[in-house]
Design a protein around this motif. Structure first.
Motif, PDB file in Angstrom:
ATOM      1  N   GLU A 230       0.086   1.690  12.056  1.00 21.08           N
ATOM      2  CA  GLU A 230      -0.432   0.857  10.964  1.00 21.08           C
ATOM      3  C   GLU A 230       0.392  -0.418  10.835  1.00 21.08           C
ATOM      4  OE1 GLU A 230      -1.922   1.140   6.351  1.00 21.08           O
ATOM      5  OE2 GLU A 230      -1.858   2.870   7.664  1.00 21.08           O
ATOM      6  N   ASN A 231       1.699  -0.283  10.965  1.00 26.18           N
ATOM      7  CA  ASN A 231       2.598  -1.430  10.912  1.00 26.18           C
ATOM      8  C   ASN A 231       2.245  -2.453  11.984  1.00 26.18           C
ATOM      9  OD1 ASN A 231       4.822  -2.890   9.968  1.00 26.18           O
ATOM     10  ND2 ASN A 231       6.242  -1.841  11.307  1.00 26.18           N
ATOM     11  N   CYS A 232       2.052  -1.977  13.212  1.00 28.67           N
ATOM     12  CA  CYS A 232       1.718  -2.873  14.325  1.00 28.67           C
ATOM     13  C   CYS A 232       0.325  -3.482  14.156  1.00 28.67           C
ATOM     14  CB  CYS A 232       1.794  -2.121  15.651  1.00 28.67           C
ATOM     15  SG  CYS A 232       3.459  -1.627  16.143  1.00 28.67           S
ATOM     16  N   LEU A 233      -0.623  -2.684  13.668  1.00 24.59           N
ATOM     17  CA  LEU A 233      -1.985  -3.177  13.481  1.00 24.59           C
ATOM     18  C   LEU A 233      -2.037  -4.314  12.470  1.00 24.59           C
ATOM     19  CD1 LEU A 233      -4.146   0.079  13.490  1.00 24.59           C
ATOM     20  CD2 LEU A 233      -4.307  -1.814  15.106  1.00 24.59           C
ATOM     21  N   LEU A 234      -1.249  -4.212  11.415  1.00 22.75           N
ATOM     22  CA  LEU A 234      -1.227  -5.282  10.414  1.00 22.75           C
ATOM     23  C   LEU A 234      -0.718  -6.586  11.020  1.00 22.75           C
ATOM     24  CD1 LEU A 234       0.069  -3.350   7.264  1.00 22.75           C
ATOM     25  CD2 LEU A 234      -2.257  -4.160   7.710  1.00 22.75           C
TER      26      LEU A 234
ATOM     27  N   LEU B  90      -1.140  -1.382  23.530  1.00 21.49           N
ATOM     28  CA  LEU B  90       0.289  -1.710  23.444  1.00 21.49           C
ATOM     29  C   LEU B  90       0.884  -1.158  22.150  1.00 21.49           C
ATOM     30  CD1 LEU B  90       2.758  -3.212  24.586  1.00 21.49           C
ATOM     31  CD2 LEU B  90       1.954  -5.265  23.382  1.00 21.49           C
ATOM     32  N   CYS B  91       0.165  -1.316  21.041  1.00 19.42           N
ATOM     33  CA  CYS B  91       0.633  -0.773  19.758  1.00 19.42           C
ATOM     34  C   CYS B  91       0.798   0.743  19.842  1.00 19.42           C
ATOM     35  CB  CYS B  91      -0.357  -1.119  18.649  1.00 19.42           C
ATOM     36  SG  CYS B  91      -0.434  -2.870  18.223  1.00 19.42           S
ATOM     37  N   ILE B  92      -0.192   1.415  20.436  1.00 22.51           N
ATOM     38  CA  ILE B  92      -0.134   2.874  20.561  1.00 22.51           C
ATOM     39  C   ILE B  92       1.042   3.293  21.431  1.00 22.51           C
ATOM     40  CG2 ILE B  92      -1.335   4.897  21.470  1.00 22.51           C
ATOM     41  CD1 ILE B  92      -3.973   3.527  20.689  1.00 22.51           C
TER      42      ILE B  92
ATOM     43  N   PHE C  69     -10.324  -4.117  14.484  1.00 24.13           N
ATOM     44  CA  PHE C  69      -8.995  -3.727  14.005  1.00 24.13           C
ATOM     45  C   PHE C  69      -9.075  -3.073  12.627  1.00 24.13           C
ATOM     46  CE2 PHE C  69      -7.652  -7.277  16.942  1.00 24.13           C
ATOM     47  CZ  PHE C  69      -7.066  -6.437  17.891  1.00 24.13           C
ATOM     48  N   ILE C  70     -10.020  -3.502  11.785  1.00 29.11           N
ATOM     49  CA  ILE C  70     -10.187  -2.872  10.472  1.00 29.11           C
ATOM     50  C   ILE C  70     -10.608  -1.411  10.638  1.00 29.11           C
ATOM     51  CG2 ILE C  70     -11.653  -2.807   8.414  1.00 29.11           C
ATOM     52  CD1 ILE C  70     -11.610  -5.851   8.385  1.00 29.11           C
TER      53      ILE C  70
ATOM     54  N   VAL D 108      10.148  -6.954  13.392  1.00 32.00           N
ATOM     55  CA  VAL D 108       9.351  -7.736  14.349  1.00 32.00           C
ATOM     56  C   VAL D 108       7.919  -7.948  13.858  1.00 32.00           C
ATOM     57  CG1 VAL D 108       8.419  -7.804  16.693  1.00 32.00           C
ATOM     58  CG2 VAL D 108      10.796  -7.099  16.322  1.00 32.00           C
ATOM     59  N   PRO D 109       7.182  -6.885  13.461  1.00 37.55           N
ATOM     60  CA  PRO D 109       5.828  -7.128  12.940  1.00 37.55           C
ATOM     61  C   PRO D 109       5.818  -7.983  11.679  1.00 37.55           C
ATOM     62  CG  PRO D 109       6.106  -4.824  13.523  1.00 37.55           C
ATOM     63  CD  PRO D 109       7.463  -5.445  13.585  1.00 37.55           C
ATOM     64  N   LEU D 110       6.779  -7.734  10.777  1.00 36.06           N
ATOM     65  CA  LEU D 110       6.819  -8.516   9.538  1.00 36.06           C
ATOM     66  C   LEU D 110       7.110  -9.986   9.836  1.00 36.06           C
ATOM     67  CD1 LEU D 110       6.628  -8.527   6.485  1.00 36.06           C
ATOM     68  CD2 LEU D 110       9.062  -7.950   6.377  1.00 36.06           C
ATOM     69  N   SER D 111       7.996 -10.240  10.800  1.00 36.64           N
ATOM     70  CA  SER D 111       8.276 -11.622  11.201  1.00 36.64           C
ATOM     71  C   SER D 111       7.029 -12.280  11.776  1.00 36.64           C
ATOM     72  CB  SER D 111       9.414 -11.656  12.225  1.00 36.64           C
ATOM     73  OG  SER D 111      10.609 -11.133  11.686  1.00 36.64           O
TER      74      SER D 111
END
Length: 320
Positions: free
Chosen positions: A111-115, A147-149, A62-63, A209-212
């Motif tokens: 990037e948001n989803c990956l984090l 899924l992120c993509i 993921f990095i 959603v990602p931040l949560s």
């Protein structure tokens, strides 16, 4: 104000960069340096991860994907700035502007989803260490990435298709250094209610959603770390997610700054400065964050640099 159909709009003008000849050399050098550091730093991360078997783990997978995303974000925006400064122009074609909006949405969303996915990876590693290899297996990691993509591409295409329905005024000056979605929508002479609803609802979902998920993951992580009896054990557990936590703070901190600057004030200078901090600086700093705190990564980067130098030396010898 006179309006015209969107098909007759051939170009927009990016007026975020000051058209002051005395500043052109400084601005060009600054953005070129940032771009080169971003590309080189993230390429070295990808090279180090792919060439060393000890980094063939979910976290480093993921990095390296995040590093590739950082390269794409910078490539979507900075080269056009450099071309415009060198060409003493501020124009960007209608198709180019629309494409830039689409790709910025894709890669920033990714990037948001990956984090968030990386936060989940750290949650499993610390809270369920015995099941880590079972849960975070290669197939599941690839599915998470796909899924992120898929989510980010669908979101970006939806916004882009909605922009195609807009008509634009004769004033097509974008007060930014790249085609930012909201700034372009504000130039439209047609009804933008649906576009604005889509932007704010989509932003709330894609940020919320990602931040949560990140907040939930780190709540569980901190709870598990506090249960470790030894101080050394707690420090070791926390150190495995410290770099990710710093990158999250950098990404969401600058993103929040952009949002606040656009909502509280309409000063174009402040908006541009905030966007530079969001769309340029984190992508440059991420490789340093992940390498400086990681001894193995620093060693791998040194080996990668030595390998690149040897390749360059061999190519010079062969050419001579």
């Amino acid at each position: 104000m006179e309006s015209t159909n969107q098909t007759s709009i051939r170009e927009f003008f990016l007026v975020g960069i000051p058209d002051v000849p005395e500043l052109h050399s400084f601005i060009f050098s600054t953005f070129l340096t940032i771009y080169m550091v971003t590309i080189l730093g993230n390429l070295l991360i990808i090279l180090a991860v792919s060439s060393d078997s000890q980094f063939h783990t979910p976290m480093y997978f993921f990095i390296s994907t995040l590093s590739f995303t950082d390269i794409c974000i910078s490539t979507t925006t900075i080269p056009k700035i450099l071309v415009n400064i060198q060409g003493h122009t501020q124009s960007i074609t209608y198709i180019g502007c629309l494409s830039q909006v689409c790709f910025v949405l894709i890669f920033c969303g990714l990037e948001n989803c990956l984090l968030a996915v990386m936060a989940y990876d750290r949650y499993v590693a610390i809270c369920h260490p015995l099941r880590y290899t079972v849960i975070m297996n290669p197939r599941f990691c690839v599915l998470l990435l796909l899924l992120c993509i898929l989510i980010t591409v669908v979101n970006a295409l939806l916004h882009s298709l909605m922009m195609l329905q807009l008509s634009f005024c004769t004033d097509v000056e974008v007060p930014h250094f790249f085609c930012e979605l909201l700034q372009v929508i504000r130039l439209s002479c047609s009804d933008t209610l649906i576009n604005n609803i889509l932007v704010y609802s989509g932003s709330s979902i894609f940020a919320g959603v990602p931040l949560s998920g990140i907040i939930f993951s780190y709540t569980q992580i901190i709870s598990s770390i506090l249960k470790i009896p030894s101080v050394k054990g707690r420090y070791k557990a926390f150190s495995t997610c410290a770099s990710h936590l710093l990158v999250v703070s950098l990404f969401y901190g600058t993103a929040f700054g952009v949002y606040m600057s656009s909502e509280v004030t309409y000063s174009s200078t402040k908006n541009i400065t905030a966007s530079v901090m969001y769309i340029v600086i984190p992508q440059m700093l991420n490789p340093f964050v992940y390498s400086l705190r990681n001894r193995k990564m620093k060693e791998a980067l040194k080996n990668a640099i030595v390998g690149m130098q040897l390749c360059l030396l061999c190519s010079r010898v062969c050419s001579e």
